[in-house]
Write an enzyme that holds these catalytic residues in place. Structure first.
Site, short mmCIF file in Angstrom:
data_model
loop_
_atom_site.label_atom_id
_atom_site.label_comp_id
_atom_site.label_asym_id
_atom_site.label_seq_id
_atom_site.Cartn_x
_atom_site.Cartn_y
_atom_site.Cartn_z
N SER A 265 0.63 -1.27 0.08
CA SER A 265 -0.07 -0.11 -0.11
C SER A 265 1.05 1.13 -0.16
CB SER A 265 -0.90 -0.15 1.32
OG SER A 265 -0.28 0.46 2.45
N ASP A 266 0.25 2.47 -0.63
CA ASP A 266 0.97 3.55 -0.38
C ASP A 266 0.65 3.98 1.12
OD1 ASP A 266 2.23 5.89 -0.65
OD2 ASP A 266 1.05 6.66 -2.22
N TRP A 267 1.53 4.87 1.65
CA TRP A 267 1.73 5.19 3.03
C TRP A 267 0.09 5.71 3.38
CZ3 TRP A 267 5.00 2.52 1.72
CH2 TRP A 267 6.26 2.08 2.34
#
Length: 753
Positions: A265-267
């Site tokens: 995932s992106d942060w």
């Protein structure tokens, strides 16, 4: 005594046999075994809790391994242009290390502008070596999101507007990084084409545009580059967030393309446990950005793929099929990275890395305009050089968002120009304009104070007087890494140059005809002054060797050979996303205040479909300021009549074009031969032409060589949304060959049976 010796030997033998037997049962530790066998062996030995623990972060940039089994933790790092400095365990603040300074490489727009696949491999290999030296296992890059609008604040991190160019440049980058036992993590998958509303938008795009424009570089990264990981994006598609999206992650990435790696995932991109479980996410990072908000001793256990997932399994609400698939992928990644005994040690800030950064910078710089051969600067006739503009003295490696870097050094344009010309000429400087005087981002400090309280009138007067009294004037301006310019988190507000640069450039052009404008930016800018200046250089963000690379091109030590990886429109309205599409979102929903939170996302419809960049300009005959693929040289080239090895091909055949290229000038240099395909008659609307091949060739004065480019039916195909398949229709085609999208030099007709 003999009995005691015998007993000791017997015990030793038993211990040895026991250890040997234990080793036999620990197949996952034996790197001579097939990787899939090792994965299954490790999986069979893990507890439920150990499996779930591997799915989520344990700190800002790391996730746990399985200590009991000797499986190390993973360490990730930004970014695509250099290895990010260390931050604290739970916070974005700097950790205060003294040994985490690195080499900054040119931004990916500059790499893409080289149109050189070898440069991409060198870039990836060098960056991977620095990541390996810093003990990083996953590099969060490169980025391949398509340049849809020149207002996107993050365009400088990507590879331009064309899916074919991005695809060909991303593959060697990935292979170079991963040759170090460091995983590339290609981002941001998918449709993250603007920063405004990136967390709160739902992109509406037809399947044809999705497959033809926005997915090809990701597909190439998977099927040709064998990337070991991919990062999900923030935006929504089909009303599901991209990092937990059934259609993008399961249906396309894992099933259609056969991706074996890990989806990260992106942060902060995850917001639902069940969707994260079922819709293809493998590792979750950044869900609570300081890691401690839940007030527990380890808040990471409260991530969506942590205790909430464990509870659902133990209650019987979900099974473990998805869990085991995620862990298999993560274990495979471990055997390629953290448990890879054959990976090199890496190195940091070596002379080789400095040379690579400089060479990529030199090759990526684009000479946009050069009337009367103002460039290169004639040193013999130049005794005083005026350098004007804030960007000549401003560090560009600090700021811009997650790609902000802490460098061992950054050679500024003024310093590079002084180093190159200072022995032969007096180099003087005037500020010209005051933009962003800050010198800190996320705790990384430049240590420089750029404060200047003079009025714009005073600054302009000083600059013009200096220009009048100099033999040559170099204006270094453009954009910077501040908010609402080339920076993550916000888009630009318009296409103009900030800080009164337009008026200043016009005044300088009147003051001295030996004048060049050097633009430092990752985006196209409007140039109402374009006819007033004789020479324009697009210099990008070039990292640690920025000043040396720019000076090298200005002096003619390096012959510019960069080509634009995206179109420079005359005005914003000429861009298809702004003329046809919705930006930054649906106007009615904007008026209603949608997009302010995730409960009320705003829709963004890509009405322009496949007509992005030059596909729009060429098809609608809208003249650009500078075309896709454009770039001049200090020498001249002649592209001769192309030949094809056949005039008719079947679906199973290829066709090869041979193109003679001659350096007709007096200086060695490089030209990029670009091959575009035109479908003469199609059942669905198609662009006038599309890039389907390119090669960079180096030639000495008077030298001629032949370039060969081979294509197959994939270069003739379009995506049929009804059939959900690629279709190459029988009929007539044209190969259009030149050195930019609006400079076609030779054509060949052929047909597909």
């Amino acid at each position: 005594m003999f009995k005691k010796i015998a007993l000791v030997c017997l015990v030793s033998l038993m211990i040895f046999q026991a250890k040997a037997q234990e080793k036999k049962t620990q197949i996952y530790l034996d790197d001579s075994q097939p990787i899939e066998l090792r994965v299954e062996d490790a999986l069979s030995k893990m507890t439920l809790e150990e499996k779930v623990a591997m799915l989520h972060a344990q700190s800002k940039f790391s996730s746990p391994g399985v200590p009991r089994l000797g499986i190390p933790e993973f360490w990730t790092t930004d970014g695509p242009h250099g290895i990010r400095p260390e931050v604290k365990w739970d916070e974005w603040d700097q950790a205060g290390w003294t040994n985490d300074s690195i080499i900054a490489y040119p931004a990916l727009t500059a790499l893409s502008a080289t149109w050189n696949k070898k440069m991409s491999w060198n870039y990836g290999k060098a960056l991977g070596e620095e990541a390996r030296y810093r003990k990083k296992d996953i590099l969060l890059g490169p980025g391949v999101n398509i340049y849809r609008t020149p207002l996107n604040g993050r365009n400088f991190e990507y590879m331009g507007e064309d899916p074919f160019l991005s695809s060909k440049m991303v593959v060697p980058y990935i292979k170079g990084v991963q040759s170090n036992g460091v995983a590339a993590c290609v981002k941001h998958y998918a449709l993250n084409n603007q920063e405004q509303f990136r967390h709160t938008s739902n992109v509406i795009v037809d399947d044809r545009a999705l497959y033809e424009i926005y997915l090809p570089a990701f597909k190439a990264a998977v099927q040709e580059g064998d990337t070991w990981s991919i990062m999900g994006a923030y935006d929504m598609y089909k009303n599901q967030y991209a990092s937990q999206n059934q259609y993008l992650l399961n249906d396309i990435l894992k099933k259609e393309w056969g991706f074996k790696g890990v989806v990260i995932s992106d942060w902060g991109a995850v917001n639902d446990t069940k969707q994260a479980i079922m819709n293809g996410l493998d590792m979750e990072f950044g869900s609570w950005t300081n890691g401690l908000s839940e007030g527990t001793s380890n808040a990471y256990d409260n991530y969506y793929l942590a205790h909430p997932y464990l509870k659902l399994i133990k209650s019987g609400e979900v099974g473990t099929k998805e869990l085991d698939d995620k862990v298999r992928r993560i274990l495979r990644l471990a055997f390629l990275t953290t448990m890879n005994k054959n990976k090199p040690f890496g190195n940091i800030a070596s002379e080789e890395h400095r040379a690579i950064a400089k060479e990529i910078g030199e090759e990526g710089i684009v000479l946009l305009k050069n009337q009367k051969n103002v460039l290169p600067i004639n040193v013999a006739k130049t005794k005083k050089i005026a350098v004007i503009g804030e960007n000549a003295i401003k560090m560009m490696t600090v700021g811009g968002g997650s790609s902000s870097l802490k460098v061992k050094y950054e050679t500024l344009p003024l310093d590079g120009i002084k180093a190159r010309f200072g022995k032969d000429a007096e180099v003087v400087f005037a500020r010209g304009y005051v933009g962003d005087v800050t010198g800190e981002y996320n705790g990384v400090k430049t240590g420089r104070d750029l404060t200047d309280n003079r009025s714009q009138a005073e600054l302009t007067k000083e600059a013009v007087e200096l220009a009048k009294n100099s033999d040559f004037v170099i204006f270094v301006g453009g954009l910077n890494k501040s908010d609402f310019q080339d920076s993550e988190g916000n888009d630009r507000k318009d296409m103009g140059l900030p800080y009164h640069q337009y008026e200043l450039i016009s005044a300088l052009a009147k003051a001295n005809k030996n004048f060049t404008v050097v633009l430092v930016s990752g985006n196209a800018v409007e140039m109402p002054w374009v006819k007033e200046v004789p020479s324009i250089v697009q210099a990008w963000y070039l990292g640690s060797e920025s000043g040396h690379a720019i000076a090298s091109v200005l002096a003619g030590d390096a012959n510019p050979s960069g080509k634009l990886p995206f179109t420079f429109p005359v005005k914003l309205e000429d861009n298809s996303a702004h003329q046809l599409g919705e930006y930054p979102g649906n106007k009615e929903e904007l008026a209603q205040g949608k997009g302010k939170d995730q409960q009320n996302p705003i829709n963004i419809k890509y009405n322009e479909g496949i007509f992005v960049g030059y596909r729009w300009h060429d098809t609608k005959n809208i003249k650009p300021l500078f075309s896709f693929g454009h770039g001049l040289s200090y020498t001249t080239f002649e592209i001769g009549q192309a030949k094809a090895d056949k005039s008719v091909i079947t679906e199973d055949e290829t066709i090869t074009f041979t193109i003679p290229v001659k350096n007709t000038g007096k200086k060695a240099g490089a030209e990029v031969v670009q091959l575009y395909i035109r479908d003469v008659k199609s059942s669905l609307p198609r662009p006038l032409k599309e890039l389907k091949g390119f090669e960079k060739i180096y030639l000495n004065p008077g030298e001629q060589k032949e370039v060969t480019i081979t294509i197959d039916k994939s270069a003739l195909s379009f995506f049929d949304p009804v059939k959900h398949d690629w279709v190459a229709e029988p009929g007539d085609f044209e190969a259009l060959i030149g050195n930019s999208s609006d400079a076609i030099k030779t054509k060949i007709k052929f047909s597909l049976q």
